[in-house]
Design a protein around this motif. Structure first.
Motif, PDB file in Angstrom:
ATOM      1  N   GLY A 287      -1.918   5.199 -16.079  1.00  0.00           N
ATOM      2  CA  GLY A 287      -2.188   5.727 -14.792  1.00  0.00           C
ATOM      3  C   GLY A 287      -3.514   6.636 -14.752  1.00  0.00           C
ATOM      4  N   ASP A 288      -3.202   7.533 -13.848  1.00  0.00           N
ATOM      5  CA  ASP A 288      -4.340   8.525 -13.213  1.00  0.00           C
ATOM      6  C   ASP A 288      -4.927   9.191 -14.493  1.00  0.00           C
ATOM      7  OD1 ASP A 288      -4.070   7.884 -10.637  1.00  0.00           O
ATOM      8  OD2 ASP A 288      -4.132   9.812  -9.881  1.00  0.00           O
ATOM      9  N   ALA A 289      -4.150   9.347 -15.625  1.00  0.00           N
ATOM     10  CA  ALA A 289      -4.521  10.090 -16.748  1.00  0.00           C
ATOM     11  C   ALA A 289      -5.723   9.164 -17.258  1.00  0.00           C
ATOM     12  CB  ALA A 289      -3.294  10.169 -18.056  1.00  0.00           C
TER      13      ALA A 289
ATOM     14  N   ARG B  16       4.612  19.736  -6.982  1.00  0.00           N
ATOM     15  CA  ARG B  16       4.731  18.781  -8.253  1.00  0.00           C
ATOM     16  C   ARG B  16       5.412  19.413  -9.270  1.00  0.00           C
ATOM     17  NH1 ARG B  16       0.055  14.955  -9.774  1.00  0.00           N
ATOM     18  NH2 ARG B  16      -0.246  14.249  -7.689  1.00  0.00           N
ATOM     19  N   ARG B  17       6.131  18.589 -10.120  1.00  0.00           N
ATOM     20  CA  ARG B  17       6.892  18.970 -11.021  1.00  0.00           C
ATOM     21  C   ARG B  17       6.397  18.670 -12.292  1.00  0.00           C
ATOM     22  NH1 ARG B  17      12.388  16.513  -8.727  1.00  0.00           N
ATOM     23  NH2 ARG B  17      10.930  14.599  -8.543  1.00  0.00           N
ATOM     24  N   ARG B  18       6.236  19.381 -13.298  1.00  0.00           N
ATOM     25  CA  ARG B  18       5.588  19.107 -14.709  1.00  0.00           C
ATOM     26  C   ARG B  18       6.972  18.568 -15.310  1.00  0.00           C
ATOM     27  NH1 ARG B  18       0.291  20.587 -16.033  1.00  0.00           N
ATOM     28  NH2 ARG B  18      -0.516  21.046 -13.887  1.00  0.00           N
TER      29      ARG B  18
ATOM     30  N   SER C 272       5.877   5.299   1.309  1.00  0.00           N
ATOM     31  CA  SER C 272       5.298   6.656   0.738  1.00  0.00           C
ATOM     32  C   SER C 272       5.677   6.762  -0.773  1.00  0.00           C
ATOM     33  CB  SER C 272       5.946   7.665   1.628  1.00  0.00           C
ATOM     34  OG  SER C 272       5.571   7.588   2.681  1.00  0.00           O
ATOM     35  N   GLN C 273       4.664   7.230  -1.365  1.00  0.00           N
ATOM     36  CA  GLN C 273       4.774   7.419  -2.927  1.00  0.00           C
ATOM     37  C   GLN C 273       5.990   8.463  -3.256  1.00  0.00           C
ATOM     38  OE1 GLN C 273       1.223   7.845  -5.195  1.00  0.00           O
ATOM     39  NE2 GLN C 273       2.290   9.221  -6.581  1.00  0.00           N
ATOM     40  N   TYR C 274       6.285   9.373  -2.363  1.00  0.00           N
ATOM     41  CA  TYR C 274       7.409  10.562  -2.854  1.00  0.00           C
ATOM     42  C   TYR C 274       8.856   9.459  -2.722  1.00  0.00           C
ATOM     43  CZ  TYR C 274       9.067  11.696   1.761  1.00  0.00           C
ATOM     44  OH  TYR C 274       9.470  11.686   3.150  1.00  0.00           O
TER      45      TYR C 274
ATOM     46  N   LYS D 111       0.826  -1.180  -0.039  1.00  0.00           N
ATOM     47  CA  LYS D 111      -0.136   0.069   0.049  1.00  0.00           C
ATOM     48  C   LYS D 111       0.743   1.287   0.103  1.00  0.00           C
ATOM     49  CE  LYS D 111      -3.506  -2.269   0.335  1.00  0.00           C
ATOM     50  NZ  LYS D 111      -4.813  -2.179  -0.104  1.00  0.00           N
ATOM     51  N   LEU D 112       0.743   1.898  -1.090  1.00  0.00           N
ATOM     52  CA  LEU D 112       1.751   3.082  -1.155  1.00  0.00           C
ATOM     53  C   LEU D 112       0.838   4.441  -0.744  1.00  0.00           C
ATOM     54  CD1 LEU D 112       3.596   1.669  -3.989  1.00  0.00           C
ATOM     55  CD2 LEU D 112       4.633   2.460  -1.894  1.00  0.00           C
ATOM     56  N   ALA D 113       0.584   4.723   0.262  1.00  0.00           N
ATOM     57  CA  ALA D 113      -0.157   6.014   0.537  1.00  0.00           C
ATOM     58  C   ALA D 113       0.255   7.200  -0.243  1.00  0.00           C
ATOM     59  CB  ALA D 113       0.013   6.287   2.027  1.00  0.00           C
TER      60      ALA D 113
END
Ligand SMILES: Cc1cc2nc3c(=O)[nH]c(=O)nc-3n(C[C@H](O)[C@H](O)[C@H](O)COP(=O)(O)OP(=O)(O)OC[C@H]3O[C@@H](n4cnc5c(N)ncnc54)[C@H](O)[C@@H]3O)c2cc1C
Length: 702
Positions: free
Chosen positions: A355-357, A18-20, A147-149, A8-10
């Motif tokens: 992914g989320d896209a 965020r970086r574009r 963690s995701q980061y 589980k990656l919270a």
């Protein structure tokens, strides 16, 4: 990552800046297309030309980064086998092991805790781990919490090891485009050309916006929930919007971390009290690193209302005592949706969403990033096969056929799980549905004539009356209403009806119904068995070897390889750094015959194929030596024996097949086809049918 790799990656990135980023994936070795004109799928572009890249990945979140790692390994690496790697992260140079060594001990995150404050009474505590989650019988790796980061940092390190460099806009002037991660570039336009796509990007240079163009054969949009790529190619999302608006507060407090570590360790803390409500995600108790999620109601409440000071006060109200070391790092609003893109692929198989896209779910059950990483895993070998001329570009359509139904299923599972999470405040008299209705009334035309400050006052007044029900005066066993609510709450926890963390049947048992798969002769690919059951019922993962399912895991030993005596997983038969299909057989005459025919047909199709002969436990070396003769002249095979535990099933029992069974596995560890070797009338004809259907070469049947 949960289902296919670790756990589980919270999420964290919503709390960090965020970086574009445009991920640029390019490989000169990939230009030898045989199915398509060389130019349209190859790399190229001279010094002064606009660069033509085989693949351009827009968005360097976790999914874009994983995709570039997988593609780089599949397309560009020398083909030397790395023995015994693992599920998706296991296949990325020790990433799974690194995550497991860095994640907190499981006892610190196995529980969700429900309380009136972090130091106040506990209303309930749910342990989400069971002994079988650690026994490694159905999977060689256990669920992890990371963690995701932190994952993003590990992924960037892996990319750097693969020769990628992270560049700012000024560093990329006139440079070669191979293996670059371009920070600060934003995709702003996509146009089809005769040879592929022309992609416009913008970036800030010395205070001025500049633009730069790229040409590519394939563009992958991994640019998150608000995907520009998706909008530019006109793909709509379908589902439920605006389920909830939240503020995410990333903060540090060593004191809070140490207190929880010793007194009340857990992963999620649901806190309800008369002054505030919120969900605290403990990312690292030892380091005192947290993300707090606070619901908010716009337009009456504005993100500007959540200043650092206000957030600090909310944290203190939820903690229940005066912490002196709270350090708020970041505050971000976000909106919860439950939507899936209507299409995943457009522009003649050249623009692909991942992914989320492609899908955005409530973060309930940890499906978001995990589903995205599965997308990348599914897509990587298909893109690589197109680039290397093994498959027809139409195989990209099978990515949508396979992955979109999984996203739709996971969306509804996440929504159900989110609703289950809401049953807890509802039992306490804080029904979020009522809060939403109140909010709708205040937003209605009648109330909207009130000045905004009055609307806000009314909203906060009503909510504070609601929260007053959480006071200790009401919420106790001696108060009839409080006692009724507490017993309702207990029932929810006892019956497992609150938010769940573990979904083994979906994590490991997700199965494709149609796509780059071939039904056995005379058998149709079945409807998903999962679709008929109530989704949130905790169902165990039952290994299965039907086409579309993931290859079951079982421990095996390599025979005749003195260096590889240690047991490894059947999943490790598939290497992560080359495109190779694996045919699994038992050591019987008909299966050897079919294996020889498979080798010949695979060669005709230019497809790398390895045969794995699974011998029963304790097979003597003498018998095993026979494979070489039986498969002559083919050399790419491996003899292994089952390393089964006394109580476990044999390989073919596990696969629910007889020992005449033959299983063809794809480079993403999903089963492409299976048969019983004694049931085939014409081996060559059948295998040509299998390879051409799987790789999209319909020409064999025209
Ligand atoms: C509170 C919360 C908790 C969560 N918990 C979990 C969990 O436990 N497990 C789980 O699996 N998932 C979880 N998720 C979901 C997870 O965070 C997402 O699914 C994941 O971040 C999606 O990754 P991605 O790479 O697709 O997109 P993102 O992480 O959104 O990355 C997209 C990247 O693209 C960049 N970008 C955007 N537009 C452009 C453009 N035009 N040009 C160039 N670049 C662009 C962005 O800056 C960003 O870097 C959670 C989410 C939330 C909100």
């Amino acid at each position: 990552m949960r289902s296919v790799a670790t756990g589980k990656l919270a999420d964290f990135c919503h709390a960090c800046s965020r970086r574009r980023v445009l991920g640029l994936f390019s490989s000169s070795s990939s230009s030898s297309g045989t199915v398509d004109p060389k130019k349209s799928y190859g790399g190229g572009g001279g010094e002064n030309e606009v660069p033509h890249l085989p693949v351009l990945i827009v968005g360097a979140g976790p999914v874009g980064l994983i995709l570039s790692i997988l593609l780089t390994k599949l397309v560009c690496r020398n083909h030397h086998p790395t023995l015994l790697c693992e599920l998706i992260f296991r296949k990325i140079d020790g990433l799974a092991e690194e995550i497991q060594s860095l994640e907190p001990p499981v006892d610190l995150w196995r529980r969700f805790i429900y309380c009136t404050s972090l130091s106040g009474p506990v209303l309930g505590s749910v342990d989400h781990m069971k002994p079988q989650d650690f026994d490694k019988i159905v999977s060689p790796i256990s669920v992890a919490h990371f963690s995701q980061y932190k994952l993003m940092n590990l992924l960037l390190q892996r990319l750097e090891k693969l020769g990628f460099s992270v560049c700012s806009p000024s560093e990329t002037e006139g440079s070669i485009w191979d293996r670059k991660i371009l920070m600060g570039h934003e995709c702003i336009s996509i146009h089809p050309t005769n040879e592929g796509l022309k992609v416009g990007t913008s970036y800030l240079k010395e205070g001025k916006m500049e633009e730069r163009e790229f040409h590519c054969s394939i563009l992958v949009g991994s640019d998150g929930a608000k995907s520009t790529v998706r909008k530019l190619v006109d793909i709509d999302m379908k589902g439920e919007r605006n389920l909830q608006t939240l503020v995410s507060v990333h903060f540090l407090s060593k004191d809070l971390g140490q207190y929880l570590l010793h007194e009340r360790p857990g992963m999620l803390f649901f806190i309800f009290n008369p002054d505030a409500i919120g969900v605290l995600v403990a990312h690292d108790l030892d380091q005192g690193e947290f993300v707090l999620q606070i619901p908010y109601y716009s337009p009456q409440q504005k993100i500007e209302d959540f200043s650092f000071k206000v957030c600090e006060q909310i944290i203190l109200k939820l903690v229940g005592w005066k912490l002196v070391d709270v350090q708020v790092l970041d505050i971000k609003p976000w909106v919860m949706h439950a939507e899936v893109a209507e299409k995943y692929v457009s522009h003649n198989n050249r623009v692909i969403l991942v992914g989320d896209a492609a899908h955005r779910f409530p973060p309930a059950g940890g499906f978001g990033m995990n589903t995205g990483i599965q997308d990348a895993h599914n897509l990587a070998w298909k893109i690589s096969s197109v680039l290397s001329g093994i498959a027809s570009p139409s195989i990209i359509q099978t990515y949508e056929m396979e992955r979109r139904p999984i996203a739709i299923y996971n969306t509804s599972l996440s929504v159900e799980n989110f609703r289950a999470a809401m049953s807890v405040p509802a039992a306490l008299g804080l029904d979020p549905a009522i809060a939403n209705s109140v909010h709708r009334v205040i937003n209605s035309s009648l109330c909207s004539i009130l000045p905004p400050s009055l609307q806000k006052f009314a909203l906060e007044g009503i909510f504070s009356i609601g929260r007053a029900q959480l006071s200790e005066l009401i919420l106790n066993e001696n108060n009839p209403l409080g006692s009724l609510r507490l017993s309702r709450l207990k029932k929810i926890f006892d019956e497992g009806k609150s938010l769940q963390l573990q979904f083994p049947a979906e994590d490991l048992g997700f199965c494709y119904k149609q796509g780059a798969l071939v039904a056995e002769c005379g058998e149709k690919i079945r409807e998903s068995e999962a679709s008929s059951v109530h989704k949130r019922d905790l169902r165990p993962y039952i290994p299965c070897a039907k086409p579309g399912c993931r290859l079951p895991h079982m421990l095996i030993n390599a025979l005749k390889e003195s260096s590889a005596k240690a047991s490894f997983s059947t999943l490790d038969l598939i290497f992560g750094d080359k495109i190779e299909f694996v045919l699994i057989i038992a050591p019987i005459k008909e299966s050897y015959r079919l294996a020889r025919a498979s080798m010949m047909v695979a060669k005709e199709f230019n497809v790398p194929l390895k045969v794995c002969i699974i011998w029963p436990k304790d097979s003597s070396e003498k018998n095993v030596n026979g494979s070489e003769k039986k498969l002559e002249p083919w050399k790419n095979f491996i003899d292994v024996e089952e390393a089964i535990m006394p109580t476990s099933k044999s390989w073919w029992e596990l696969c629910q097949m007889s020992s005449n069974g033959v299983i063809l596995v794809r480079p993403d560890e999903h089963i492409a086809w299976r048969t019983e070797s004694n049931s085939i009338a014409d081996d060559f004809l059948e295998l040509k049918r299998v390879f051409s259907l799987m790789l999209g070469h319909d020409k064999f049947f025209l």
